[in-house]
Design an enzyme around this catalytic site. Structure first.
Site, short mmCIF file in Angstrom:
data_model
loop_
_atom_site.label_atom_id
_atom_site.label_comp_id
_atom_site.label_asym_id
_atom_site.label_seq_id
_atom_site.Cartn_x
_atom_site.Cartn_y
_atom_site.Cartn_z
N SER A 188 7.86 0.37 7.96
CA SER A 188 8.21 0.84 6.60
C SER A 188 9.14 -0.14 5.93
CB SER A 188 8.92 2.19 6.64
OG SER A 188 8.05 3.19 7.04
N TRP A 227 7.29 -3.20 5.01
CA TRP A 227 6.39 -2.91 3.88
C TRP A 227 7.11 -3.13 2.54
CZ3 TRP A 227 6.60 0.79 -0.05
CH2 TRP A 227 5.41 0.98 -0.78
N HIS A 228 8.41 -2.84 2.54
CA HIS A 228 9.18 -2.99 1.30
C HIS A 228 9.37 -4.44 0.89
CE1 HIS A 228 10.19 1.27 1.87
NE2 HIS A 228 10.51 1.26 0.59
N GLY A 229 9.39 -5.32 1.87
CA GLY A 229 9.58 -6.73 1.49
C GLY A 229 9.54 -7.64 2.70
#
Lengths: 474, 547
Positions: A321, A324-326
């Site tokens: 997760s 996934w954000h960066g």
């Protein structure tokens, strides 16, 4: 093109709505699709071809998968997953991987660094990749039949309201709406959608942007010049900036969708009143949490495995997760940090919270969250550690940067509304505001408030780059 | 129920129509709004080409263009500015600060008043001594009077309205404090209107400095003009045309620069201000009156005199060099750059040269004139440096006193100490001259980085420009270098080119022999012969470069 731009608010949006409302029902999907393709092309004029190409490939691949069973069905699903994740890995993470490999090669003098031209990150790739995966998996699981028409699938993937920043709408949630949503295309939804859009716009422009300006300034200062109190002020302000920015954008997406007959899932539910991290992730970016649960955590075994395996699964899910954000170690650490507290909740923290009461639990959880935000906000890992050490250094000697009345007022308003859901009254008012049937008088008042919010927001948007000199400067 | 549905439809239609208003205004211009004020860049409407679209550049430029040109734009900007000003005392104009009681300042004036941009005693001393050198030389050689004018600064005049966050009680020595004191000691011709205006602040009937302006009021500038004329008359022992005061006008409409900051704030309605008085003046001149040839060099405070025709009526050939860069009010009406002129020739045409600056510009005052003129009028040749330093020291009573004290302490003659001091200065200068432009720019970059105030300004600027702090410091380091040294190094005037060739001749013994012989044969002075030969060399060099 972003929702809070003049181009979108006064050109794209009203003309799209006019054409959409005036069109016959059978053309509405096509109009929405064309508008979405234009919207996406505006921001990613070359990548649109990749997206459309991958949509075509995926559509036929899943059609084929749907006609098979057994091992072949699994293989085709795997191809679809690898294909979509491969695109995501290439466009979003390859720069990161190459950069890390080069760091290792140069630090250990193993070989000259790999020469690599940086790949541009296409807008919304994380969101529509997850949508495509949800389509593939939902069809595989036979949760819903695949779309019959390519146009329908294309519309599902690049429908513009939630293309850029979510919410992550899953196939099963929206499939029937794409096929037929006439029952939802009523004046009530149009009006409520409009109000929701403007509320989201106001949250972003009048709260998030105002806080963001000062947060950016504070984070740009040399760390030695910031006192402990300002370090805390900065990250608290950031916590509300990111909340109102993200939730504001989700509101705008949900509002636009509602105006054209779509019902998107909610993405935020007063996350800062959470009493533990587990609850936080049921209130923050809800659609991501649900996606991760249904498509990653449960396939890994979910809760139906040994305790150690559950903790491992949780941590993997949150590491991913974070990533996934960066594409940065900061995001990975942020994810791992939340994963750690989720595990600690299961181990003992939930019991502790139940003993110390609601108020203390909320405060502690909020502090845990904002410490995590330091990693999220900082550009480099070293910046994050420096900032954190400043927060806990109890150093109060440095000069105070000046933040005006506006900053403190907006911050106070942000805090008030973010925590208003604590009380049942606050929660009921929120629900009534967003969902209830309005009387004529309430409608007029809400329209006036909306008009005012729109006007003030647009004044702010239009003036944001305008800061003239009185005279020419030599 | 149906009524309710219809009512909702009407409301919704109304809301959609509202979204279409800016677009409609764009095409039909139904409403008129006053244009926005200030200096800002405008984006041209981009052309759509395949390359521009593919790179995303068309989209970015088009959005920028649309933001600036959408119908109702002026209303949006003014409404936003008014809201922020009325509710939060925020000014959306670069560098503007809203003080107490809505008194407006440019922030740099506050910083200058509080001493935050003090450049240091050494720098200012060096400039002021050279100015004294130039003042005396011009007077001796050509009967030209040099006058320094310190225009009032808003923060100095209204310190009581400075916002508390600037900690006005923590004032340190400012450039103005140092210059005003040292200029008197050195014997420079100086008119200190900062001090004068403060002295008469509580006794004048009308505001000398407007609430919402950067500049002195029209009334204040007329008082200053009157004083300047009297000063010139006394200095040159002449009788200039008279300025006649024929009462005052009180206008509802503010004039000239009396509301320039207010205008730049682009509000919906004007900030309230005290009644402004506009003197009705006329000029009385006859054949007995003398109009001197006057050149003004400085900042915009000098421009105020033009609003009431002061230079036009009282001076001959009233030139003005804006920041010593742009020639304004030239006689042929053509805008020129100062570097296109023959600096020496222009100076020597004058009777009076006025150097004027307000407080905020004193860190770079007088805008390179010192360097330009000193380079022209200082001694040259092998012993030039020694002569120059000797003269500079002897012009400064404080410096002489310091050397006298040193001579007594060391039991040496004053002359010996003086020569030692000169040698030390020459050695320092030689060391300094070895530095490259890169070294000097780095020096300025370090100066910025290690100065708390300058660094905080850079952080703000970098944020505004959307660039990294390091990049911003590099740009400003170069800018500081250009302002400090660029007047001679980077922007030589025609006079400097000539001086280069004169020095070439003077430093060459064989050439000097030939020049001396030619001067004798032509019955002219050696200096004149050098000038003629240098002119020939310059012309020859230009012909060769054109070919």
């Amino acid at each position: 093109m972003i929702f809070s731009s003049t181009l979108f608010i006064f050109y794209f949006f009203p003309f799209f709505l006019l054409i959409y409302y005036l069109a016959e029902v059978r053309y509405k999907n096509d109009i929405a699709l064309l508008a979405s393709i234009f919207f996406f092309s505006w921001g990613a004029p070359l990548f649109i071809y990749v997206v459309l190409g991958s949509i075509i490939i995926d559509f036929f691949l899943i059609q084929w998968m749907n006609q098979t069973e057994g091992q072949k069905r699994k293989v085709l699903l795997s191809i679809s997953i690898v294909f979509n994740l491969g695109l995501l890995l290439y466009f979003k993470y390859f720069n990161f991987f190459v950069s890390n490999i080069n760091d290792v090669l140069t630090s250990w003098n193993l070989a000259p660094p790999i020469q690599w031209a940086n790949i541009a990150l296409p807008v919304g790739i994380s969101f529509f990749t997850f949508k495509k995966l949800s389509y593939s998996i939902d069809v595989f699981r036979k949760t819903h039949l695949p779309f019959v028409k390519l146009r329908q699938y294309a519309l599902f993937i690049i429908l513009f309201p939630e293309l850029v920043a979510g919410p992550i709408v899953r196939f099963n949630d929206i499939a029937n709406q794409i096929i037929d949503r006439r029952s939802e295309e009523n004046i009530n939804n149009k009006l409520m959608g409009f109000f929701r859009f403007i509320i989201g716009l106001a949250k972003k422009v009048l709260i998030a942007n105002v806080l963001g300006k000062e947060v950016d300034y504070l984070f740009s200062l040399p760390i030695e010049t910031i006192s402990t109190s300002y370090a805390w002020l900065g990250i608290i302000a950031y916590s509300f900036q990111i909340y109102y920015d993200f939730s504001g954008y989700s509101d705008m997406a949900i509002g636009i969708a509602r105006m054209i007959g779509f019902k998107f899932p909610e993405n935020f539910d007063n996350p800062y009143i959470s009493q533990n991290i587990t609850e936080f992730w049921r209130r923050w970016h809800i659609t991501l949490g649900k996606w991760m649960r249904d498509y990653l955590y449960i396939p890994l075994g979910g809760n139906k495995v040994s305790a150690k395996r559950v903790y491992f699964n949780l941590w993997v899910v949150f590491l991913l997760s974070g990533l996934w954000h960066g594409a940065s170690w900061n995001f990975v650490i942020w994810g791992a940090y939340h994963g750690l507290f989720l595990i600690m909740d299961r181990l003992f923290l939930l019991k502790v919270y139940s003993k110390i009461g609601t108020f203390a639990s909320i405060i502690i959880t909020y502090v845990i969250v904002i410490v995590g935000w330091v990693f999220f906000r900082s550009e480099e890992l070293s910046d994050a550690t420096s900032y954190l050490s400043r927060m806990f250094s109890f150093s109060f000697h440095s000069a105070s940067p000046f933040f005006g009345v506006k900053f403190y007022l907006i911050l106070s308003i942000g805090i008030f509304f973010a925590f208003s859901g604590i009380t049942s009254l606050g929660h009921r008012i929120q629900q009534k505001f967003l969902n209830a049937e309005y009387s004529s008088f309430a409608l007029i008042m809400m329209s006036l408030i909306t008009f005012l919010a729109l006007f003030i927001s647009e004044c702010s948007i239009n003036s944001s780059g305008f800061n003239p000199f009185i005279y020419f400067r030599f | 129920m149906k009524q309710q549905v219809n009512f909702k439809k009407v409301i919704f239609a109304f809301l959609i129509i509202i979204l279409l208003i800016p677009f409609t205004q764009d095409f039909f211009h139904l409403f008129e709004f006053s244009p926005l004020n200030g200096v800002f860049s405008k984006t041209e409407k981009p052309k759509l080409t395949l390359d521009e679209w593919s790179s995303g550049s068309f989209q970015t430029k088009y959005e920028e263009y649309l933001e600036q040109n959408i119908g109702l734009r002026n209303l949006f900007v003014r409404a936003n500015n008014q809201l922020d000003f009325s509710l939060f005392n925020i000014a959306h104009s670069a560098g503007v600060v809203v003080g107490k009681n809505d008194f407006l300042y440019e922030e740099q004036y506050i910083n200058s008043y509080l001493g935050r941009d003090f450049v240091g005693e050494d720098v200012l001393n060096s400039r002021l001594r050279k100015l004294k050198f130039i003042q005396d030389t011009l007077k001796q050689k050509s009967n030209i009077d040099l006058i320094l004018i310190l225009a009032p600064g808003k923060a100095s005049f209204y310190p009581e309205y400075i916002p508390d966050r600037y900690n006005p009680e923590k004032k340190t020595i400012s450039n103005y404090d140092f210059i005003s004191k040292r200029a008197q000691i050195l014997g420079l011709n100086i008119l200190d209107f900062n001090k004068y205006f403060l002295n008469i602040k509580n006794t004048t009937k009308y505001p000398l400095y407007p609430k919402c302006s950067i500049h002195w009021s029209t009334y204040g500038s007329m008082i200053a003009a009157d004083s300047i004329v009297r000063y010139i008359e006394k200095l040159r022992n002449i009788d200039m045309p008279d300025i006649l005061w024929n009462g005052f006008e009180f206008s509802d409409t503010i004039r000239n620069t009396d509301y320039d900051i207010g205008e730049g704030m682009n509000l919906l309605w004007e900030i309230s201000y005290p009644r402004m008085a506009y003197p009705r003046i006329s000029f009385k001149s006859d054949s007995s009156k003398t109009k001197p040839v006057v050149l003004g060099i400085g900042d915009s405070f000098y421009k105020n005199f033009y609003y009431d025709d002061i230079p036009q009526n009282l001076f001959i050939q009233n030139g003005f060099w804006y920041y010593n860069k742009e020639v304004e009010n030239s006689n042929d009406g053509v805008t020129k750059q100062v570097k296109q002129l023959n600096y020496r020739e222009e100076i020597e045409k004058q009777n009076v040269i006025i150097l004027i600056a307000s407080e905020t510009n004193l860190w770079r005052f007088p805008f390179g004139f010192t360097e330009n003129a000193y380079d022209l009028y200082s001694y040259s040749g092998a012993d030039g440096k020694m002569k120059n330093y000797r003269k500079l020291i002897l012009l400064d009573p404080d410096w002489c006193r310091k050397l006298q004290k040193r001579s007594e302490e060391n039991h040496k003659t004053f002359e010996t100490i003086l020569n030692q001091e000169i040698e030390s200065l020459i050695a320092n200068e030689n060391e300094f001259n070895k530095k490259t432009e890169k070294d000097l720019v780095e020096m300025f970059e370090k100066k910025i980085y290690f100065n708390e105030f300058l660094l905080s300004e850079e952080i703000k600027k970098a944020k505004q420009k959307g660039i990294k702090l390091e990049e911003c410091i590099k740009i400003d380091g170069k800018w500081l270098f250009d302002n400090e040294f660029g007047f001679v190094k980077n922007e030589p005037t025609i006079g400097h080119e000539l001086k280069y060739y004169e020095d070439q001749i003077k430093n060459n013994p064989e050439l000097m022999k030939a020049v001396e012989k030619k001067a004798k044969d032509n019955k002219i002075s050696i200096a004149e012969m050098i000038r003629r030969d240098a002119s020939w060399l310059l012309e020859d060099a230009k012909k060769k470069s054109n070919n």
